[in-house]
Design a protein around this motif. Structure first.
Motif, PDB file in Angstrom:
ATOM      1  N   TYR A 106       0.842  -1.205   0.000  1.00 52.11           N
ATOM      2  CA  TYR A 106       0.000   0.000   0.000  1.00 52.11           C
ATOM      3  C   TYR A 106       0.872   1.247   0.000  1.00 52.11           C
ATOM      4  O   TYR A 106       1.890   1.325   0.695  1.00 52.11           O
ATOM      5  CB  TYR A 106      -0.909  -0.003   1.233  1.00 52.11           C
ATOM      6  CG  TYR A 106      -1.666   1.291   1.449  1.00 52.11           C
ATOM      7  CD1 TYR A 106      -2.794   1.602   0.699  1.00 52.11           C
ATOM      8  CD2 TYR A 106      -1.237   2.217   2.407  1.00 52.11           C
ATOM      9  CE1 TYR A 106      -3.478   2.796   0.891  1.00 52.11           C
ATOM     10  CE2 TYR A 106      -1.916   3.407   2.608  1.00 52.11           C
ATOM     11  CZ  TYR A 106      -3.038   3.691   1.846  1.00 52.11           C
ATOM     12  OH  TYR A 106      -3.705   4.868   2.042  1.00 52.11           O
ATOM     13  N   LEU A 107       0.458   2.242  -0.773  1.00 52.88           N
ATOM     14  CA  LEU A 107       1.060   3.571  -0.775  1.00 52.88           C
ATOM     15  C   LEU A 107      -0.077   4.575  -0.691  1.00 52.88           C
ATOM     16  O   LEU A 107      -1.033   4.501  -1.472  1.00 52.88           O
ATOM     17  CB  LEU A 107       1.857   3.812  -2.068  1.00 52.88           C
ATOM     18  CG  LEU A 107       2.991   2.835  -2.397  1.00 52.88           C
ATOM     19  CD1 LEU A 107       3.542   3.131  -3.778  1.00 52.88           C
ATOM     20  CD2 LEU A 107       4.078   2.902  -1.349  1.00 52.88           C
ATOM     21  N   ASN A 108       0.009   5.509   0.245  1.00 51.91           N
ATOM     22  CA  ASN A 108      -1.083   6.486   0.336  1.00 51.91           C
ATOM     23  C   ASN A 108      -0.882   7.632  -0.666  1.00 51.91           C
ATOM     24  O   ASN A 108       0.139   7.729  -1.353  1.00 51.91           O
ATOM     25  CB  ASN A 108      -1.260   6.994   1.769  1.00 51.91           C
ATOM     26  CG  ASN A 108      -0.203   7.994   2.174  1.00 51.91           C
ATOM     27  OD1 ASN A 108       0.878   8.051   1.592  1.00 51.91           O
ATOM     28  ND2 ASN A 108      -0.497   8.792   3.186  1.00 51.91           N
ATOM     29  N   LYS A 109      -1.876   8.490  -0.736  1.00 47.90           N
ATOM     30  CA  LYS A 109      -1.871   9.581  -1.712  1.00 47.90           C
ATOM     31  C   LYS A 109      -0.671  10.508  -1.513  1.00 47.90           C
ATOM     32  O   LYS A 109      -0.036  10.946  -2.482  1.00 47.90           O
ATOM     33  CB  LYS A 109      -3.177  10.373  -1.579  1.00 47.90           C
ATOM     34  CG  LYS A 109      -3.363  11.450  -2.625  1.00 47.90           C
ATOM     35  CD  LYS A 109      -4.610  12.270  -2.334  1.00 47.90           C
ATOM     36  CE  LYS A 109      -5.847  11.405  -2.295  1.00 47.90           C
ATOM     37  NZ  LYS A 109      -7.085  12.204  -2.072  1.00 47.90           N
ATOM     38  N   LYS A 110      -0.351  10.804  -0.245  1.00 51.32           N
ATOM     39  CA  LYS A 110       0.759  11.713   0.041  1.00 51.32           C
ATOM     40  C   LYS A 110       2.090  11.132  -0.415  1.00 51.32           C
ATOM     41  O   LYS A 110       2.966  11.868  -0.909  1.00 51.32           O
ATOM     42  CB  LYS A 110       0.802  12.023   1.538  1.00 51.32           C
ATOM     43  CG  LYS A 110       1.852  13.055   1.929  1.00 51.32           C
ATOM     44  CD  LYS A 110       1.562  14.412   1.288  1.00 51.32           C
ATOM     45  CE  LYS A 110       2.560  15.465   1.727  1.00 51.32           C
ATOM     46  NZ  LYS A 110       2.284  16.775   1.118  1.00 51.32           N
ATOM     47  N   PHE A 111       2.282   9.836  -0.272  1.00 49.23           N
ATOM     48  CA  PHE A 111       3.515   9.195  -0.719  1.00 49.23           C
ATOM     49  C   PHE A 111       3.687   9.400  -2.221  1.00 49.23           C
ATOM     50  O   PHE A 111       4.762   9.766  -2.702  1.00 49.23           O
ATOM     51  CB  PHE A 111       3.484   7.700  -0.399  1.00 49.23           C
ATOM     52  CG  PHE A 111       4.711   6.955  -0.849  1.00 49.23           C
ATOM     53  CD1 PHE A 111       5.751   6.719   0.025  1.00 49.23           C
ATOM     54  CD2 PHE A 111       4.832   6.499  -2.160  1.00 49.23           C
ATOM     55  CE1 PHE A 111       6.892   6.039  -0.398  1.00 49.23           C
ATOM     56  CE2 PHE A 111       5.963   5.832  -2.592  1.00 49.23           C
ATOM     57  CZ  PHE A 111       6.986   5.603  -1.700  1.00 49.23           C
ATOM     58  N   ILE A 112       2.606   9.150  -2.971  1.00 48.95           N
ATOM     59  CA  ILE A 112       2.675   9.280  -4.422  1.00 48.95           C
ATOM     60  C   ILE A 112       2.931  10.730  -4.812  1.00 48.95           C
ATOM     61  O   ILE A 112       3.704  11.016  -5.739  1.00 48.95           O
ATOM     62  CB  ILE A 112       1.384   8.743  -5.060  1.00 48.95           C
ATOM     63  CG1 ILE A 112       1.238   7.244  -4.755  1.00 48.95           C
ATOM     64  CG2 ILE A 112       1.376   8.984  -6.561  1.00 48.95           C
ATOM     65  CD1 ILE A 112      -0.083   6.646  -5.175  1.00 48.95           C
ATOM     66  N   GLN A 113       2.291  11.676  -4.114  1.00 47.82           N
ATOM     67  CA  GLN A 113       2.540  13.096  -4.383  1.00 47.82           C
ATOM     68  C   GLN A 113       3.978  13.473  -4.054  1.00 47.82           C
ATOM     69  O   GLN A 113       4.602  14.275  -4.761  1.00 47.82           O
ATOM     70  CB  GLN A 113       1.579  13.953  -3.567  1.00 47.82           C
ATOM     71  CG  GLN A 113       0.128  13.852  -3.998  1.00 47.82           C
ATOM     72  CD  GLN A 113      -0.802  14.613  -3.080  1.00 47.82           C
ATOM     73  OE1 GLN A 113      -0.397  15.092  -2.009  1.00 47.82           O
ATOM     74  NE2 GLN A 113      -2.063  14.733  -3.469  1.00 47.82           N
ATOM     75  N   LEU A 114       4.500  12.893  -2.990  1.00 48.27           N
ATOM     76  CA  LEU A 114       5.833  13.255  -2.512  1.00 48.27           C
ATOM     77  C   LEU A 114       6.934  12.749  -3.439  1.00 48.27           C
ATOM     78  O   LEU A 114       7.872  13.489  -3.784  1.00 48.27           O
ATOM     79  CB  LEU A 114       6.038  12.709  -1.100  1.00 48.27           C
ATOM     80  CG  LEU A 114       7.347  13.041  -0.390  1.00 48.27           C
ATOM     81  CD1 LEU A 114       7.528  14.542  -0.272  1.00 48.27           C
ATOM     82  CD2 LEU A 114       7.356  12.393   1.000  1.00 48.27           C
ATOM     83  N   PHE A 115       6.824  11.485  -3.858  1.00 50.83           N
ATOM     84  CA  PHE A 115       7.904  10.873  -4.630  1.00 50.83           C
ATOM     85  C   PHE A 115       7.569  10.665  -6.107  1.00 50.83           C
ATOM     86  O   PHE A 115       8.471  10.557  -6.938  1.00 50.83           O
ATOM     87  CB  PHE A 115       8.288   9.530  -4.021  1.00 50.83           C
ATOM     88  CG  PHE A 115       8.780   9.620  -2.612  1.00 50.83           C
ATOM     89  CD1 PHE A 115       9.999  10.200  -2.324  1.00 50.83           C
ATOM     90  CD2 PHE A 115       8.013   9.130  -1.561  1.00 50.83           C
ATOM     91  CE1 PHE A 115      10.454  10.295  -1.021  1.00 50.83           C
ATOM     92  CE2 PHE A 115       8.462   9.222  -0.254  1.00 50.83           C
ATOM     93  CZ  PHE A 115       9.680   9.808   0.013  1.00 50.83           C
ATOM     94  N   GLY A 116       6.287  10.553  -6.430  1.00 46.65           N
ATOM     95  CA  GLY A 116       5.899  10.293  -7.817  1.00 46.65           C
ATOM     96  C   GLY A 116       5.816   8.820  -8.161  1.00 46.65           C
ATOM     97  O   GLY A 116       5.334   8.448  -9.235  1.00 46.65           O
ATOM     98  N   TYR A 117       6.297   7.946  -7.269  1.00 44.96           N
ATOM     99  CA  TYR A 117       6.271   6.511  -7.539  1.00 44.96           C
ATOM    100  C   TYR A 117       4.915   5.913  -7.144  1.00 44.96           C
ATOM    101  O   TYR A 117       4.323   6.282  -6.130  1.00 44.96           O
ATOM    102  CB  TYR A 117       7.366   5.783  -6.757  1.00 44.96           C
ATOM    103  CG  TYR A 117       8.756   6.282  -7.053  1.00 44.96           C
ATOM    104  CD1 TYR A 117       9.282   6.239  -8.337  1.00 44.96           C
ATOM    105  CD2 TYR A 117       9.558   6.793  -6.027  1.00 44.96           C
ATOM    106  CE1 TYR A 117      10.565   6.703  -8.597  1.00 44.96           C
ATOM    107  CE2 TYR A 117      10.841   7.259  -6.277  1.00 44.96           C
ATOM    108  CZ  TYR A 117      11.339   7.209  -7.574  1.00 44.96           C
ATOM    109  OH  TYR A 117      12.598   7.659  -7.829  1.00 44.96           O
ATOM    110  N   THR A 118       4.430   4.958  -7.955  1.00 45.06           N
ATOM    111  CA  THR A 118       3.199   4.231  -7.654  1.00 45.06           C
ATOM    112  C   THR A 118       3.546   2.764  -7.395  1.00 45.06           C
ATOM    113  O   THR A 118       4.704   2.354  -7.510  1.00 45.06           O
ATOM    114  CB  THR A 118       2.211   4.323  -8.828  1.00 45.06           C
ATOM    115  OG1 THR A 118       2.758   3.627  -9.965  1.00 45.06           O
ATOM    116  CG2 THR A 118       1.949   5.784  -9.207  1.00 45.06           C
ATOM    117  N   LEU A 119       2.521   1.978  -7.083  1.00 45.66           N
ATOM    118  CA  LEU A 119       2.751   0.550  -6.850  1.00 45.66           C
ATOM    119  C   LEU A 119       3.297  -0.152  -8.094  1.00 45.66           C
ATOM    120  O   LEU A 119       4.033  -1.134  -7.978  1.00 45.66           O
ATOM    121  CB  LEU A 119       1.451  -0.129  -6.403  1.00 45.66           C
ATOM    122  CG  LEU A 119       1.099  -0.019  -4.914  1.00 45.66           C
ATOM    123  CD1 LEU A 119      -0.272  -0.625  -4.643  1.00 45.66           C
ATOM    124  CD2 LEU A 119       2.152  -0.713  -4.051  1.00 45.66           C
TER     125      LEU A 119
END
Length: 222
Positions: A106-119
């Motif tokens: 799992y990756l939350n929305k903030k993680f994706i916004q922060l780094f740009g990486y998705t699952l």
């Protein structure tokens, strides 16, 4: 002295020129006893059927109650999970949940916004280390430190010591991240806080202090 059940039938007749009554009597004791036995058996069967029906109804009521209680419990769990999911998803900090073996779940929305990486980009920590730390030697060191800290946190049942590291975002920009993690059974919950601005402010402040000290020393010397 034995009592008998009999069935009688009478009719008026004329016998030898005189009125008479013709009567017939038949012993029906056995038949009556058989009928009484059948009636008793029927009543007993009916009683047992009623008792069994009541037992089955009671069992059915208990099962219905258990099903309703289970449904309420499952609904409560789902609602709790949904609340937790919303909290995770809208957290101001980046959150990642991984398995102990390194699968990213799992990756939350903030993680994706922060780094740009998705699952899709980082299905495992190996992918994360390769992308976030392009230097192979640095990636190996980070991997080793992660495994050691995770194992220690799992054994002690405590949060791992926070660590600050530089991380490469998907678009190539470098940021400074405060890493924290907690081990829960087979899961590892990671939090990521961007402290890049704080580090820049600290460096600017340190640079200003050094400049001020240097100017002060030169002033004294002159």
């Amino acid at each position: 002295g034995e009592m008998k059940w009999v069935e009688s039938w009478s009719a008026s007749i004329e016998w030898k020129g005189r009125p008479a009554v013709l009567s017939m009597i038949r012993d029906v004791t056995r038949q009556v006893h058989e009928e009484e036995g059948l009636l008793s058996a029927h009543l007993e069967l009916d009683r047992r059927v009623q008792e069994r029906t009541a037992e089955l109804q009671a069992i059915n009521n208990r099962l219905l109650l258990e099903v309703r209680e289970r449904e309420r419990a499952e609904l409560s769990v789902r609602e709790s999970e949904e609340r937790f999911q919303r909290l995770m998803e809208h957290s101001p900090m980046g959150i990642a949940v991984t398995r102990m073996k390194g699968e990213v779940e799992y990756l939350n929305k903030k993680f994706i916004q922060l780094f740009g990486y998705t699952l899709k980009d980082i299905p495992t920590l190996e992918h994360w280390w390769h992308l976030a730390y392009p230097d192979p030697l640095h990636a190996d060191r980070v991997r080793s430190e992660w495994l050691s800290a995770t194992r220690e946190a799992g054994e002690k049942g405590t949060e791992a010591e926070p660590v600050e590291r530089e991380v490469r975002r998907k678009k190539g920009k470098i940021c400074v991240i405060d890493f924290r993690k907690t081990v829960l059974d087979k899961w590892v919950i990671h939090t990521f806080h961007d402290v890049t601005d704080n580090k820049r402010q600290e460096e600017a402040l340190l640079e200003s202090e050094q400049m001020f000290r240097l100017l002060s020393e030169q002033s004294l010397m002159s």
